[in-house]
Write a protein that holds these residues in place. Structure first.
Motif, PDB file in Angstrom:
ATOM      1  N   VAL A 166       1.300  -2.204  15.073  1.00 44.38           N
ATOM      2  CA  VAL A 166       0.322  -2.864  14.802  1.00 44.38           C
ATOM      3  C   VAL A 166      -0.202  -1.761  14.130  1.00 44.38           C
ATOM      4  CG1 VAL A 166      -1.637  -2.202  16.754  1.00 44.38           C
ATOM      5  CG2 VAL A 166       0.668  -3.394  17.536  1.00 44.38           C
ATOM      6  N   LEU A 167      -1.462  -2.296  13.545  1.00 48.16           N
ATOM      7  CA  LEU A 167      -2.501  -1.620  12.336  1.00 48.16           C
ATOM      8  C   LEU A 167      -3.717  -1.110  12.632  1.00 48.16           C
ATOM      9  CD1 LEU A 167      -2.288  -0.402   9.278  1.00 48.16           C
ATOM     10  CD2 LEU A 167      -3.106  -2.566   8.993  1.00 48.16           C
ATOM     11  N   LEU A 168      -3.483   0.374  13.529  1.00 44.96           N
ATOM     12  CA  LEU A 168      -4.684   0.772  13.628  1.00 44.96           C
ATOM     13  C   LEU A 168      -5.688   0.657  12.605  1.00 44.96           C
ATOM     14  CD1 LEU A 168      -3.344   3.662  16.115  1.00 44.96           C
ATOM     15  CD2 LEU A 168      -3.811   1.304  16.490  1.00 44.96           C
ATOM     16  N   THR A 169      -5.587   1.012  11.439  1.00 41.80           N
ATOM     17  CA  THR A 169      -6.844   1.194  10.575  1.00 41.80           C
ATOM     18  C   THR A 169      -5.912   0.917   8.745  1.00 41.80           C
ATOM     19  OG1 THR A 169      -8.572   1.716   9.348  1.00 41.80           O
ATOM     20  CG2 THR A 169      -6.261   3.254   9.259  1.00 41.80           C
ATOM     21  N   PRO A 170      -7.055  -0.680   8.140  1.00 42.02           N
ATOM     22  CA  PRO A 170      -5.542  -0.925   7.274  1.00 42.02           C
ATOM     23  C   PRO A 170      -6.556  -0.063   5.512  1.00 42.02           C
ATOM     24  CG  PRO A 170      -8.071  -2.729   7.939  1.00 42.02           C
ATOM     25  CD  PRO A 170      -7.664  -1.668   8.986  1.00 42.02           C
ATOM     26  N   THR A 171      -7.539   1.193   6.179  1.00 40.99           N
ATOM     27  CA  THR A 171      -7.566   1.458   4.739  1.00 40.99           C
ATOM     28  C   THR A 171      -8.043   3.442   5.242  1.00 40.99           C
ATOM     29  OG1 THR A 171     -10.642   1.167   5.742  1.00 40.99           O
ATOM     30  CG2 THR A 171      -8.940  -0.674   3.947  1.00 40.99           C
ATOM     31  N   PRO A 172      -6.144   3.724   4.821  1.00 42.96           N
ATOM     32  CA  PRO A 172      -6.090   4.676   5.747  1.00 42.96           C
ATOM     33  C   PRO A 172      -7.644   5.988   5.316  1.00 42.96           C
ATOM     34  CG  PRO A 172      -4.306   4.460   4.630  1.00 42.96           C
ATOM     35  CD  PRO A 172      -5.309   3.732   5.033  1.00 42.96           C
ATOM     36  N   ALA A 173      -7.624   6.756   5.646  1.00 45.60           N
ATOM     37  CA  ALA A 173      -8.635   7.991   5.172  1.00 45.60           C
ATOM     38  C   ALA A 173      -7.713   8.586   3.835  1.00 45.60           C
ATOM     39  CB  ALA A 173      -8.813   9.216   5.997  1.00 45.60           C
ATOM     40  N   PRO A 174      -8.564   8.924   2.805  1.00 48.04           N
ATOM     41  CA  PRO A 174      -7.960  10.298   1.537  1.00 48.04           C
ATOM     42  C   PRO A 174      -6.842  11.032   2.256  1.00 48.04           C
ATOM     43  CG  PRO A 174      -9.868   9.814   1.723  1.00 48.04           C
ATOM     44  CD  PRO A 174      -9.743   9.546   3.120  1.00 48.04           C
ATOM     45  N   GLU A 175      -6.507  11.528   3.186  1.00 45.17           N
ATOM     46  CA  GLU A 175      -5.959  12.641   4.064  1.00 45.17           C
ATOM     47  C   GLU A 175      -4.179  12.824   4.155  1.00 45.17           C
ATOM     48  OE1 GLU A 175      -8.489  12.712   7.357  1.00 45.17           O
ATOM     49  OE2 GLU A 175      -8.927  12.887   5.012  1.00 45.17           O
ATOM     50  N   HIS A 176      -4.591  10.803   4.792  1.00 46.91           N
ATOM     51  CA  HIS A 176      -3.807  10.250   5.317  1.00 46.91           C
ATOM     52  C   HIS A 176      -2.732   9.290   4.491  1.00 46.91           C
ATOM     53  CE1 HIS A 176      -5.780  10.157   9.020  1.00 46.91           C
ATOM     54  NE2 HIS A 176      -4.983  11.546   9.272  1.00 46.91           N
ATOM     55  N   GLN A 177      -3.098   9.463   3.052  1.00 46.11           N
ATOM     56  CA  GLN A 177      -2.773   8.475   2.197  1.00 46.11           C
ATOM     57  C   GLN A 177      -1.775   8.244   2.156  1.00 46.11           C
ATOM     58  OE1 GLN A 177      -5.083   7.314  -0.936  1.00 46.11           O
ATOM     59  NE2 GLN A 177      -6.615   6.822   0.493  1.00 46.11           N
ATOM     60  N   ALA A 178      -0.361   9.652   1.558  1.00 47.11           N
ATOM     61  CA  ALA A 178       0.614  10.247   1.439  1.00 47.11           C
ATOM     62  C   ALA A 178       1.621   9.330   2.549  1.00 47.11           C
ATOM     63  CB  ALA A 178       0.279  11.271   0.685  1.00 47.11           C
ATOM     64  N   LYS A 179       0.795   9.819   3.618  1.00 45.92           N
ATOM     65  CA  LYS A 179       2.035   9.719   4.300  1.00 45.92           C
ATOM     66  C   LYS A 179       1.856   8.376   4.531  1.00 45.92           C
ATOM     67  CE  LYS A 179       2.325  13.691   7.185  1.00 45.92           C
ATOM     68  NZ  LYS A 179       1.666  14.371   8.933  1.00 45.92           N
ATOM     69  N   ALA A 180       1.301   7.149   4.932  1.00 43.32           N
ATOM     70  CA  ALA A 180       1.221   6.087   4.876  1.00 43.32           C
ATOM     71  C   ALA A 180       2.299   5.577   3.772  1.00 43.32           C
ATOM     72  CB  ALA A 180      -0.460   5.000   4.080  1.00 43.32           C
ATOM     73  N   ARG A 181       2.036   5.762   2.368  1.00 41.60           N
ATOM     74  CA  ARG A 181       2.823   6.066   1.448  1.00 41.60           C
ATOM     75  C   ARG A 181       4.596   6.007   1.574  1.00 41.60           C
ATOM     76  NH1 ARG A 181      -0.687   8.247  -1.500  1.00 41.60           N
ATOM     77  NH2 ARG A 181      -2.479   6.065  -3.049  1.00 41.60           N
ATOM     78  N   LYS A 182       4.583   6.830   2.483  1.00 39.24           N
ATOM     79  CA  LYS A 182       5.654   7.646   3.198  1.00 39.24           C
ATOM     80  C   LYS A 182       5.715   6.628   3.711  1.00 39.24           C
ATOM     81  CE  LYS A 182       8.714  11.165   4.986  1.00 39.24           C
ATOM     82  NZ  LYS A 182       8.626  12.830   5.337  1.00 39.24           N
ATOM     83  N   ALA A 183       5.282   5.948   5.117  1.00 46.66           N
ATOM     84  CA  ALA A 183       5.739   5.299   6.384  1.00 46.66           C
ATOM     85  C   ALA A 183       6.363   4.170   5.764  1.00 46.66           C
ATOM     86  CB  ALA A 183       4.866   4.864   6.661  1.00 46.66           C
ATOM     87  N   ALA A 184       5.729   3.441   4.542  1.00 47.08           N
ATOM     88  CA  ALA A 184       5.892   2.109   3.967  1.00 47.08           C
ATOM     89  C   ALA A 184       6.806   2.213   3.422  1.00 47.08           C
ATOM     90  CB  ALA A 184       4.832   1.810   2.981  1.00 47.08           C
ATOM     91  N   TYR A 185       7.821   3.424   2.853  1.00 48.89           N
ATOM     92  CA  TYR A 185       8.773   3.410   2.359  1.00 48.89           C
ATOM     93  C   TYR A 185       9.983   3.348   3.203  1.00 48.89           C
ATOM     94  CZ  TYR A 185      12.391   5.733  -0.350  1.00 48.89           C
ATOM     95  OH  TYR A 185      13.763   6.103  -0.966  1.00 48.89           O
TER      96      TYR A 185
END
Length: 68
Positions: free
Chosen positions: A33-52
């Motif tokens: 479940v995607l809680l937000t499609p536009t993560p805050a700047p401080e979460h973007q590195a971890k969002a990339r890691k999660a996708a990887y």
């Protein structure tokens, strides 16, 4: 950055939620479940890691163009 989680492809690995619970969760069946499609700047590195880390490659990232 904009995220998309393909619930049809998700295999309930839970790595996204474990990596970034501020952005990803799981429903009762373990599907992403995607809680937000536009993560805050401080979460973007971890969002990339999660996708990887997603074993099903169910998370897509669209990067915003950099202004000139």
């Amino acid at each position: 950055m904009r995220l998309h989680a393909d619930r049809e492809s998700c295999i309930s690995g839970g790595r996204c939620m474990a990596t970034l619970p501020e952005v990803f969760d799981q429903d009762d069946e373990g599907i992403v479940v995607l809680l937000t499609p536009t993560p805050a700047p401080e979460h973007q590195a971890k969002a990339r890691k999660a996708a990887y880390l997603c074993p099903a490659r169910a998370i897509d990232i669209t990067e915003s163009p950099t202004p000139d």
